[in-house]
Structures are given as C-alpha cells and as structure tokens.
Design an enzyme around this catalytic site. Structure first.
Site, short mmCIF file in Angstrom:
data_model
loop_
_atom_site.label_atom_id
_atom_site.label_comp_id
_atom_site.label_asym_id
_atom_site.label_seq_id
_atom_site.Cartn_x
_atom_site.Cartn_y
_atom_site.Cartn_z
N LYS A 179 84.41 -5.68 21.62
CA LYS A 179 85.60 -6.33 21.09
C LYS A 179 86.16 -7.31 22.13
CE LYS A 179 88.65 -2.57 22.60
NZ LYS A 179 89.70 -1.62 22.22
N ARG A 183 98.94 5.92 18.29
CA ARG A 183 98.77 4.50 17.96
C ARG A 183 98.26 4.41 16.53
NH1 ARG A 183 95.01 1.15 21.96
NH2 ARG A 183 93.43 2.45 20.96
N TYR A 241 104.25 -27.62 42.12
CA TYR A 241 105.50 -27.63 41.36
C TYR A 241 106.59 -26.84 42.10
CZ TYR A 241 103.26 -29.45 37.10
OH TYR A 241 102.63 -30.23 36.18
N MET A 263 98.52 -25.65 35.11
CA MET A 263 97.82 -25.34 33.86
C MET A 263 96.31 -25.46 34.01
SD MET A 263 98.15 -27.06 30.06
CE MET A 263 99.77 -26.38 29.74
#
Length: 836
Positions: A503, A601, A729, A778
C-alpha cells in the site's frame, strides 16, 4: 556446449538411482528455477531444497515447460512424467556439486580461484576484461560464489574455454572444502580479509584458514603481504599443511611496506587516474588505472600480479590496465518515455550476462511488448557467425517481439536472425546510425533491454529513452528487498505464509516493481489500501491474491471484476458485499474478516460476532479466506502484556467464527515487528510491511536487514557567501564566517521535510557530512560545503541510504520512517537496481 555430458554420466557422478529412465539425453543446461527455462529439451531440472523453498514442488511446472530430465531427493510417482529421466539422490545440492566437479575434471586449463572478504567480484570481472582477448575466459556470473552459485558457474566451461575465473565465498566452516573440489583452482587469489560475514567463525584466523582450503591443490597463490594476519596464516599454511605434501605452493606477493615479488614504490592520483610504480625482478614497472579509490588500487594490484604469473609482457599489461572500466554490479530498471520500462545493463556484453538480462526482461509482465537493443559482443572468443546464431536462438526462445542490433558484426550477421520469423529485427552499423534514425522507431508501452559493449556508448541511447522527470532520484535495491524477505522467512515457523504490504505506493518505493518482485519471490498474498491500487497492479500483470484493506462499498463490483479480495470490517460492509456478490452470481468469493482486538480503528468487536456469523450462515456467495487483527504496539516490550491480551481476544473471537464454518480460514495477527520478536503469534500467516523495506521498529532484526532505498540529488550551484550575509527564506541562517554553500535539487515538494532545515540534518557529498543551511525550500535546499573543497556543481548528494539511514532523518524530523518513505513525491524518479 557440453557435448559429453549425458544423464548417464550425471548418474555416475552423483551415484543416483533411476526412478525413471527414458533415454541418455545430452545435458547442456542446469536449471534450479522453473521460472527460468530456455533450453528445456537439453536441460536438467535440479529440485534444490532450502529452508525457504522446496524445489520438488515445481517439478510438474518444469515438466509442462518441456523439461524431461530431473534430479530429485524425494521418492515420487513418475507416471505423469511421460518420457522423462528421473534420478533420485540423497541430497540434490550435493549431487549438483558432484556433477560440476566431474565436469571440471574434463578440462586441463588454468583456473583462477578467488576468495577474500572484499573485492572478489571486481577482481574476477577485471581479470576477464584484461585476459579475455588473450584467453577465451569463462567466469562466474556476477557474484555466483555460493554453494549453489559455484557449481552453476563451473558448469559454463566448454570445449572453447581456455581459462576459468571463479570466485568462492563462505559464511561458515566446512563450506570451502566443497567449493575447492568443484573449482579445483590452479592459481589462487586471496584479495584481503575483514570482518564481513564473520558471524559463523570463532576468530579472524579461523576464517582465513577456512578460506585457504580453496588453494589446497593450487600451484600458485597471489596475496598482499600488508595484511599481517593473512600473511602469517599463509606462511603457517604453506609450512604445516603443504610442506609435507611434495607439491609446494608458489607464493606471489605484492606490498607497499615489505619485501615482495612486486614492491610498490609510488602511488599518485590526478585527473581521475592512479599511477602505480613498482619493482619486479629488479626492474621498474608501472601501470595507470582510470580509478582513484584505494579499493580499486588494491584490486588492480591483484590483477597485475596474476598477469605477471601468467607470463604476460609488462608492456601489454600497461596498455591493458589503462583501459579497465568500472564493473556494473546490478541491472538498473527505470521508467522510460511513452510508458516504457528501461532495463539498463550496458557494459556487460557476453553470452552469460545476456542470458541473465533476458531472464530479467522476461519477468516484466506489465508490458505486452518486449524489445532488445544489443551491440556487437566484443572479445568473446567465439566466431561471429556462431556467436550471433546463439544470440538469435536465445532471444527467439523468449517473449521478445523486436530486436535492434547495433554494430558492424551484427549488421553483417543479420541473416542469423532472419530464420526466426516471429522476431522483428532492425540493424544499424553504429550507435550514431541508430540515433539518427531513432525518430522513425516507435517505443511505446514496452520493456526495453539496453545491453551494449562500452565502445558503443549506449548511455546516449539511455538518455533518449529515459523519462525526464527530475534530477532527484530514489534508487530502490530490489536485491535488498529480496534479502529482507528472506531474513523474515528464516524466522517463520514451518508452513507459515507471508502477506506483503504494498500500500501507499509500496511505502514510496513504487507499486508495480515491488509487487512484481514479491510475486516472483513466491509471497502468498499482497495487500493494498484501496481498490484502485489493486486494479493498477492487475493491469500491470500481477496475478497473485491481493487483499484490499480499505475497500469502498461502491467499488465492490469492480473488486469482483478484477479478482480483488476485500477486507470486511463491519456488518454494513459485509451486507453490502453480499448484496453485490449475489447480484453478480458469484460463489465462494474470498473475503477477509477484520477483528478489533484493541486498535479501535476498523474491525468487528466481540459483541458483533453473533451478528456476523448469522449473516455468514446465509451467504453462500462468500468464503472467508482469512481472519485477522492488528497489533497496537508489537514493537514495544513494555506493552507485551497488552499484546498478549490482544492475541487472546483474537483467538477467542476467531474460534467463535470458525465453529460456524465447514472449513478453517487463515489466521494472521503479526506485523513485521511481531514476526521475529513474538514468534508464538505467527499463526498461519504474517503481514510484512516496513520491515521488507529495511526498517525494524522492534530492533530485533535491524542488524540483519538492508535499507532498500537511496535518495540522491545533484548540486545545482555553488556560492561563496561572505560573513554576515543571510542564507534562505526568513534570514534564519547568518554566516558567522565566509561560507561555501551548495544548492541541491530537492525540497519539501519532493518529500524532504522543512523540519530538516537550519542544520537539523545533513547530506553526504563525497562521503562527507554537509549540514542543511537555511530553511528547506519547495524545490531546493542549501547545504554547507565549506569543508568539502572537492565538491563541484553536478556532483551527487545523498539524502538517505545505507550509509545515512532513513531512521536518522525520521528522528531529526521528529517523525517515523513510514512517513519519511511514503512522503517521497511521485515526481521523484524511481530507479530500480537488481544484482545479476
């Protein structure tokens, strides 16, 4: 190839008993894997039994693929094996070794046997590069140096062989004696000695003495005198063990520090080359190699020594050494243009490595079309016409639709391929001719094997065919994944099955490629989170059972259509699935019942079991394939009492369900952490997740596991920042002194967390730590390389890998390895490597 090897000779070699005899077949190929059969009519299938797998279970499959010769160690009914030869022995591995040893005795040629802790494979491959144009050499395929790999390697000797080069590795006492009888080396090379694979030995000296058994009957032995314990053990060995035999062992030593046959006088490096001067028989000699690392120097010295022993003139050695090239230890698999998969195996151009690469290509079931781009094979020692007839035959036996041959010899011998009518062929006289016409060839939704000799610079073709996504790449070592799977298998009780979790894009590693390897490795089940993940795997050719852990009731019809098995976790989902299954008129469809034993869950609670069983009684359309639950903290010994409480609840709830069934479903509770630490909870199957990818949260097996992923990027720019200037930054970092910083091509959009900025993490550049500087951007981030003067633009930076564990990054980012691994953006290119 092996014209004189028949099944009767095999029977004589291993003293077997005929369970069935049809004819005295000639044997050209030894097969231990029913998935890798190419010349069935002249192959012997050997049913090897290991702790992980019993080859006898694949005999029928091998027979259906055309095999008619079998070596077995279990008595069996042979009536279904019509016209087959079946030979019974006590132990098939021992018989394989006896067969190889008898085959070796047919050849009166020099054979080089190589052992040591490191460098065996490189020395073997370099000796092949250096000597194949002088001798027609046969060598071990890649790192085939085990009790199984060595006999399969020696079997490759044929009547054209003039030199054998085989490596031998051992992990415990008693193994080298068997390998010596198979290789029977005339010349030995002991590369070095270290702590690798020392677990099975009492001391370093015991390991050395065990390895020395490889040279029990050798005439000559090459080693470095500078390894003190190795030198002392060899001196003792030659005096005590060989001194009374009447056949003294001739030692050939090299050294930087002591008197030796080949004494190094100087080593200097510049422009990517190392120049080595030495004294040999009172004369100065020198070589130059296109490498600068210490390991390559050591490996080259061993090769130089062997060549001197073989009587090759120093002038020829000097010329040959400067043309050495790096050894690619692994196939690379990566995404290409137009939904293609590229298998890059350039620079390994010979029949043996082609056979291995074609096997790997054939495994790529996600594509309907397979293509091979091959260059001329250089220095094989086989006449061109015969060579390319063999190549054409090898390729035509597989599911390959298109062959592209590049080089004057292939172009001249293209007629060898024309007899194979189903194979589409295109030929070019050179790589440049191919590149000039590549726009006329359509590559789309296919697996493409690139395999070329170095002179044909196939990297130019690779650049055109590879998908251009990002300079950053996540390298996934499929061999390490297989290793981790086998580590867990070695801790399973007999009969326990495995379910592998793929998964979340296989924990960030890539769904199909991982699923395909696990299917090939014989895992029993795969598990995904959502229906679309499972459908994607089915479309890519995955045929094994797949459990969907979080199915949406609206997708139950699609699940049935694609043969996906849902996790059922409450009465509502059970009712919805029964309704869909009844509508589609399916019978006994497999489902998996999830129980809530403490996670709270998903799953049925104890007070819901009665309603569950009531619905099951009226549902002939479904069958429970398994009942399972999820452990809350199996990695925490402090919570073992709660874990056992979960296990007790699981057993009781499962029993309450099973008493209403006429069959017994599989029971599974253990995750990766519990599999080794709490073996009593393995039941019928275990679910392996993060452990397969190299992280063990319980730390029980961490030392045995390998991290499968390495995240790499490159330096985009280097700047000199004056003292007092800010970086990044928000001016969070101010240079206290002049700094040299590198901007590297990765940021938080790629999955490198912002929390790692401002010196909270480091990357590796030239093996040195470079701390992050400023805030992670980013698409970029900056690192301090003031102390790494050799760093330059375009150099590689390692974000995590075996030398910089992802678990360290998780600690620095105050998260867990799962989040780090699954967070790597899919815009980051995945490149898969696999040892040949």
């Amino acid at each position: 190839m092996q014209k004189n090897d028949t099944v009767k000779k095999m029977q004589e070699s291993c003293h077997g008993e005929w369970l069935a005899f049809h004819d005295n077949s000639i044997i050209k190929d030894l097969v231990i894997d029913s998935r890798k059969i190419t010349q069935a009519e002249n192959a012997l299938f050997i049913a090897i039994k290991t702790p992980l797998r019993n080859g006898h279970g694949f005999i029928q499959n091998a027979y259906e693929k055309g095999i008619r010769n079998f070596l077995v160690s279990e008595k069996m009914d042979t009536t279904l094996l019509v016209q087959a030869n079946v030979l019974l022995v006590k132990d098939t591995l021992t018989a394989l070794q006896q067969i190889a040893a008898a085959h070796r005795k047919q050849f009166r040629i020099p054979v080089i046997g190589i052992t040591g802790s490191n460098g065996k494979t490189i020395v073997k491959e370099w000796l092949h590069q250096l000597l194949n144009n002088i001798y027609n050499t046969v060598r071990s395929p890649k790192s085939f140096n085990s009790q199984i790999g060595v006999p399969l390697s020696v079997w490759l000797l044929d009547d054209k062989s003039r030199l054998g080069i085989f490596e031998a590795g051992i992990s415990q006492p008693g193994e080298m004696d068997k390998l010596e009888s198979i290789i029977q080396p005339t010349i030995g090379v002991f590369t070095n000695i270290g702590e690798a694979h020392s677990e099975g030995f009492l001391s370093l000296r015991q390991k050395i003495n065990e390895k020395l058994l490889l040279f029990r009957h050798a005439e000559k032995l090459v080693y470095c005198r500078d390894h003190l314990e190795l030198h002392e053990c060899i001196a003792q060995y030659t005096h005590a063990l060989r001194g009374n035999s009447g056949t003294p062992l001739q030692l050939f030593t090299w050294s930087q520090k002591h008197e030796a046959d080949l004494c190094i006088s100087s080593i200097s490096s510049n422009d990517g080359k190392t120049h080595i001067s030495a004294n040999y028989k009172g004369k100065e000699a020198a070589i130059s190699i296109p490498f600068t690392d210490a390991a390559s120097v050591e490996n080259a010295m061993h090769c130089w020594s062997v060549m001197l022993l073989l009587g090759i003139p120093q002038a020829d050695i000097t010329t040959l050494m400067q043309n050495l090239h790096s050894v690619s230890m692994r196939l690379e698999l990566q995404h290409g243009i137009n939904d293609c998969t590229i298998i890059n195996d350039t620079y390994n151009s010979d029949l043996t490595s082609l056979h291995i690469a074609l096997d790997y290509l054939e495994q790529q079931k996600q594509h309907p079309l397979h293509s091979v781009i091959l260059s001329d094979m250089l220095q094989t020692g086989i006449p061109d016409r015969e060579l390319y007839e063999q190549v054409a035959d090898m390729i035509s036996r597989r599911n390959i639709k298109r062959f592209i041959g590049i080089g004057p010899s292939l172009y001249k011998n293209k007629a060898a391929f024309k007899d194979h009518k189903k194979l589409r062929t295109i030929f070019f006289k050179s790589t440049d001719a191919f590149l000039q016409n590549v726009h006329l060839i359509n590559f789309e939704n296919e697996a493409i094997l690139l395999k070329g000799a170095r002179a044909f610079v196939f990297e130019k073709i690779g650049v055109l065919l590879e998908q251009k996504i990002h300079q950053t790449a996540l390298y996934i070592d499929l061999s390490a994944l297989t290793h981790n799977l086998n580590v867990f298998r070695s801790h399973l009780q007999p009969g326990v099955k495995t379910m592998a979790m793929v998964k979340a894009f296989a924990y960030g590693s890539g769904s199909y490629e991982i699923a395909h390897l696990l299917q090939f490795a014989g895992v029993d089940y795969l598990s995904v989170a959502y229906t679309d993940e499972g459908i994607g795997l089915r479309k890519a050719g995955i045929t094994m059972p797949i459990m969907v852990m979080s199915p949406d009731a609206t997708s139950f019809d699609r699940m049935i259509a694609w043969k996906l098995e849902p996790e059922i976790f409450n009465v509502r989902s059970l009712g919805s699935f029964i309704e869909i299954a009844t509508t589609l008129n399916v019978k006994n469809y497999p489902v998996h019942i999830k129980l809530d034993t403490g996670m709270h869950r998903l799953g049925f609670m104890q007070d819901e079991i009665a309603e569950l069983t009531e619905q099951l009684n009226d549902a002939g359309c479904i069958q429970i394939a398994s009942i399972f639950s999820h452990l809350v903290s199996a990695d925490e010994p402090a919570d073992d009492a709660f874990t056992m409480q979960q296990a007790t609840a699981f057993e009781q709830m499962s029993a309450d369900i099973i008493k209403y069934l006429s069959y017994k479903p599989l029971l599974h509770l253990s995750n990766s952490a519990a599999t080794a630490r709490l073996p009593q909870l393995q039941y019928d199957m275990v679910r392996l997740g993060i452990g397969l990818y190299g992280a063990d949260s319980s730390h029980t097996l961490q030392d045995q596991l390998k991290q499968i992923s390495t995240l790499k990027t490159t330096i985009a720019q280097i700047k000199h920042v004056p003292a007092g200037d800010s970086i990044g930054y928000g001016r969070k970092t101010i240079a206290a002194a002049p700094m040299r910083i590198a901007t590297i091509c990765i940021g938080y959009a790629d999955g490198y967390p912002r929390a790692l900025g401002n010196g909270n993490a480091y990357v590796l550049i030239h093996g040195k730590k470079a701390k992050t500087t400023g805030i992670i951007c980013m698409d970029m981030c900056m690192v301090d390389i003031t102390h790494i003067p050799e760093a330059k633009e375009g150099d590689e930076a390692i974000l995590f890998g075996p030398e910089l564990p992802v678990t360290d990054l998780a600690v620095w980012a105050d998260t867990i390895p799962y989040e780090m691994m699954t967070g790597i953006s899919q815009r980051v290119k995945r490149i898969y490597t696999n040892e040949q």
